[in-house]
Design a protein around this motif. Structure first.
Motif, mmCIF file in Angstrom:
data_model
loop_
_atom_site.group_PDB
_atom_site.id
_atom_site.type_symbol
_atom_site.label_atom_id
_atom_site.label_comp_id
_atom_site.label_asym_id
_atom_site.label_seq_id
_atom_site.Cartn_x
_atom_site.Cartn_y
_atom_site.Cartn_z
ATOM 1 N N ALA A 1 6.800 6.036 2.593
ATOM 2 C CA ALA A 1 7.853 5.023 2.534
ATOM 3 C C ALA A 1 7.867 4.158 3.792
ATOM 4 O O ALA A 1 7.566 4.633 4.880
ATOM 5 C CB ALA A 1 9.206 5.707 2.375
ATOM 6 N N SER A 2 8.235 2.892 3.590
ATOM 7 C CA SER A 2 8.441 1.999 4.733
ATOM 8 C C SER A 2 9.813 2.287 5.331
ATOM 9 O O SER A 2 10.612 3.023 4.734
ATOM 10 C CB SER A 2 8.390 0.553 4.265
ATOM 11 N N ALA A 3 10.099 1.699 6.485
ATOM 12 C CA ALA A 3 11.407 1.910 7.106
ATOM 13 C C ALA A 3 12.527 1.504 6.152
ATOM 14 O O ALA A 3 13.526 2.208 5.995
ATOM 15 C CB ALA A 3 11.512 1.124 8.404
ATOM 16 N N GLY A 4 12.338 0.356 5.492
ATOM 17 C CA GLY A 4 13.354 -0.112 4.555
ATOM 18 C C GLY A 4 13.579 0.884 3.426
ATOM 19 O O GLY A 4 14.723 1.150 3.033
ATOM 20 N N GLU A 5 12.475 1.445 2.914
ATOM 21 C CA GLU A 5 12.614 2.418 1.824
ATOM 22 C C GLU A 5 13.287 3.700 2.303
ATOM 23 O O GLU A 5 14.068 4.311 1.571
ATOM 24 C CB GLU A 5 11.231 2.723 1.238
ATOM 25 N N TRP A 6 13.006 4.094 3.531
ATOM 26 C CA TRP A 6 13.685 5.267 4.090
ATOM 27 C C TRP A 6 15.191 5.026 4.151
ATOM 28 O O TRP A 6 15.996 5.891 3.827
ATOM 29 C CB TRP A 6 13.178 5.578 5.503
#
Ligand SMILES: Nc1ncnc2c1ncn2[C@@H]1O[C@H](COP(=O)(O)OP(=O)(O)OP(=O)(O)O)[C@@H](O)[C@H]1O
Ligand SMILES: [Mg+2]
Lengths: 263, 321
Positions: free
Chosen positions: A141-146
């Motif tokens: 996951a990307s930071a945004g997805e996290w």
């Protein structure tokens, strides 16, 4: 019903009270934190290979990646037991009678239980994720997805906790509360795609699992953390479930709390 | 009594649980700055009345004003004016005494420093300084009771409800509780307390209402209520029938119980009249086995208005052999 002018302060006071209780019984809190980690290690390390083999392992299917989001949800669900029992216990004690004769923000007592549990659950989720990564969980996951995933998990925690408290308050005793909450804290996670994909379930259970809230939530979590494919509507469905469960839980719980007292 | 000086004004209060009528049309008027005692045996409805007046449960009918606010319409305003110490412990057992008090101060939004100051002051006043750092669940019954009352006082309530504040306390603790109640009222607070002890109501209350089976069977000052009861007397018990007969002769006003050899001489309890009776007995050289002076007290009132003897009480004031 007139509204107290200190909703935040009163809620914070109740939160402090509940956190103190948790610290006074570290055994209880440690149990609540340790259980999900044990589940994670048990299914991930010991049963994992067997499950994975049975579920067509080999062609790129990583059971640990599949399992971890389910275990996260399970940690949330099993964590709702203690605030439900705590709230029921509160109601049988004199201190809450005292609170009810005081001009304090009425929802504060129960909200204190919910917030306390959210904090405890965040610790528990962090531990599960830590151990999962240790044994081979590899989210992409990307930071945004996290952030979205964390937001979803907190939303699920808030809504399930309100619901569990509402159920717990229907019972007059703490033991009764624990029995009545058991189905959502234990059974629902099992009857979903926590451990195995829907396709490999018997048709009756599969039908139930497909439409129960946990499945949509776990699917969304898998999508956010691992990029698993997902219908576009599933994320919204997951959010809608959270909102609906939270609202029903909140109003039901508050109604039980205020029952019989002057408005 | 002018209604604006009433701390509590209740008319026609009714409450039932299922088909059990618990309060059957109660009227109460409590003047500001006074102690009012609701006196009654187990199950009379005392706790139910306190729970209703303190907004904990709702009444089925009745006009209730507490601290000038209509309890039905504005319970929050009532809550802001009252403090309640219920019959059963209302402390948080998993917090220390000090934490309990600070929590109350926080709920009254006193601010951090003031909260600590107030907690320390109350621990001192209620003799809980040493226990202040211990969990309240480890307290003795008397300590819990004191902490309970201390918690009630944190917000400086104008009206305080005390439901059986001394039940289960030893005589010393009971007297210090009485002293505390008197101090509160000296500071202008209104106290409504319930009790099963006639002595306690007599000791503390400006006005007493006797509650029995959900009905007020008598109401008034302790002195007014005592007037309802039959007068005082001296009770003389004999072992020898001849002595009994002789005494009956020198004390013609006495009522006699020939079977138990007991004489009851009407008497107002003053030293003079007592001396007069003793002088007559002495002059006739009569041997008395036991002498008891009985002044009318609330026990007699209770008996007179309910038709049942009161519980846990001995009426012996002076006994000599
Ligand atoms: N929640 C309830 N449900 C049913 N009945 C109740 C309830 N609470 C009280 N009662 C009944 O109401 C009556 C009065 O009870 P209450 O507790 O007010 O008496 P009390 O005067 O405080 O007695 P005690 O001196 O024992 O404390 C009793 O007969 C009791 O059984
Ligand atoms: Mg009672």
């Amino acid at each position: 019903m007139s509204i107290s002018s200190y909703p935040m302060a009163d809620t914070a006071t109740m939160l402090r009270r509940n956190l103190r209780h948790a610290l006074r019984y570290p055994g209880l809190s440690l149990g609540a934190l340790g259980m999900p980690v044990i589940m994670m290690l048990l299914f991930g390390l010991i049963f994992g290979d067997t499950f994975a083999a049975g579920l067509g392992g080999g062609n790129g299917f990583d059971y640990l990646d599949f399992l971890t989001p389910g275990i996260l949800l399970m940690s949330i669900a099993s964590g709702t037991m203690s605030p439900a029992v705590g709230a029921a216990m509160d109601m049988s004690e004199g201190i809450v009678a005292r609170f009810r004769t005081m001009a304090i923000f009425r929802p504060a007592v129960l909200t204190g239980h919910v917030l306390g549990n959210v904090l405890l659950t965040i610790v528990s989720l962090a531990l599960v994720i830590g151990f999962a990564v240790l044994i081979g969980f590899r989210p992409n996951a990307s930071a945004g997805e996290w952030i979205l995933a964390a937001g979803l998990m907190i939303a699920v925690t808030v809504s399930l906790t309100w619901f569990a408290i509402a159920l717990g308050l229907t019972s007059k005793t703490p033991e009764g509360a624990s029995n009545i909450v058991l189905p959502i804290s234990l059974l629902l996670p099992f009857l979903s795609n926590t451990f195995i994909p829907l396709e490999s379930m018997p048709s009756g259970i599969r039908w139930f699992a497909e439409y129960q809230p946990f499945t949509a939530i776990i699917d969304t979590l898998r999508h956010l953390l691992l990029g698993a494919p997902m219908d576009s509507g599933t994320g919204w469905l997951a959010l809608a479930w959270c909102l609906a469960i939270a609202l029903v839980g909140y109003f039901w719980a508050q109604k039980s709390y205020n029952k019989g007292t002057a408005a | 009594m002018n209604s604006s000086s009433l701390a509590i004004d209740v008319a026609g209060l009714r409450k039932s649980y299922g088909d059990k009528l618990v309060l059957d049309g109660i009227d109460l008027k409590v003047a500001e700055g006074t102690i009012f005692s609701l006196l009654g045996p187990n199950g009379a409805g005392k706790t139910t009345a306190v729970q209703i007046l303190s907004t904990l449960i709702t009444a089925d009918a009745g006009e209730i004003r507490v601290a000038g606010h209509d309890l039905h319409r504005d319970p929050e305003a009532v809550r802001a004016a009252i403090g309640v110490t219920g019959q059963f412990s209302a402390v948080d057992g998993l917090l220390t005494g000090e934490e309990n008090l600070v929590m109350m101060a926080d709920l009254h939004h006193l601010g951090r420093r003031e909260a600590r100051r107030r907690a320390a002051e109350l621990l001192e006043r209620f003799d809980l300084v040493e226990a202040g750092k211990k969990l309240a669940m480890t307290y003795s019954g008397g300590m819990k009771r004191r902490l309970d009352l201390a918690m009630t006082l944190v917000g400086n309530p104008r009206i305080i409800f005390l439901d059986e504040p001394t039940t289960g306390l030893d005589p010393r603790s009971r007297h210090s509780m009485w002293q505390l109640v008197r101090e509160l009222v000296a500071g202008g607070v209104t106290v409504l307390l319930t009790t099963q002890y006639l002595e306690e109501a007599d000791e503390l209350a400006d006005r007493i209402a006797v509650l029995d089976h959900g009905q007020l069977v008598a109401q008034g000052t302790p002195a007014e209520l005592k007037r309802l009861a039959p007068g005082g007397h001296i009770r003389l018990r004999f072992t020898a029938p001849d002595q009994f007969a002789a005494a009956a002769q020198v004390l013609p006003s006495a009522s006699r119980d020939d079977e138990s050899l007991v004489l009851q001489v009407p008497n107002d309890g003053s030293v003079q009249s007592l001396r007069a009776v003793l002088a007559r007995i002495d002059d006739a050289r009569i041997e008395v086995d036991e002498l008891t002076v009985h002044t009318p007290d609330l026990d007699d009132v209770f008996f007179a208005v309910t038709g049942q003897p009161a519980t846990n009480h001995t009426d012996e004031k002076v006994t000599s052999r």
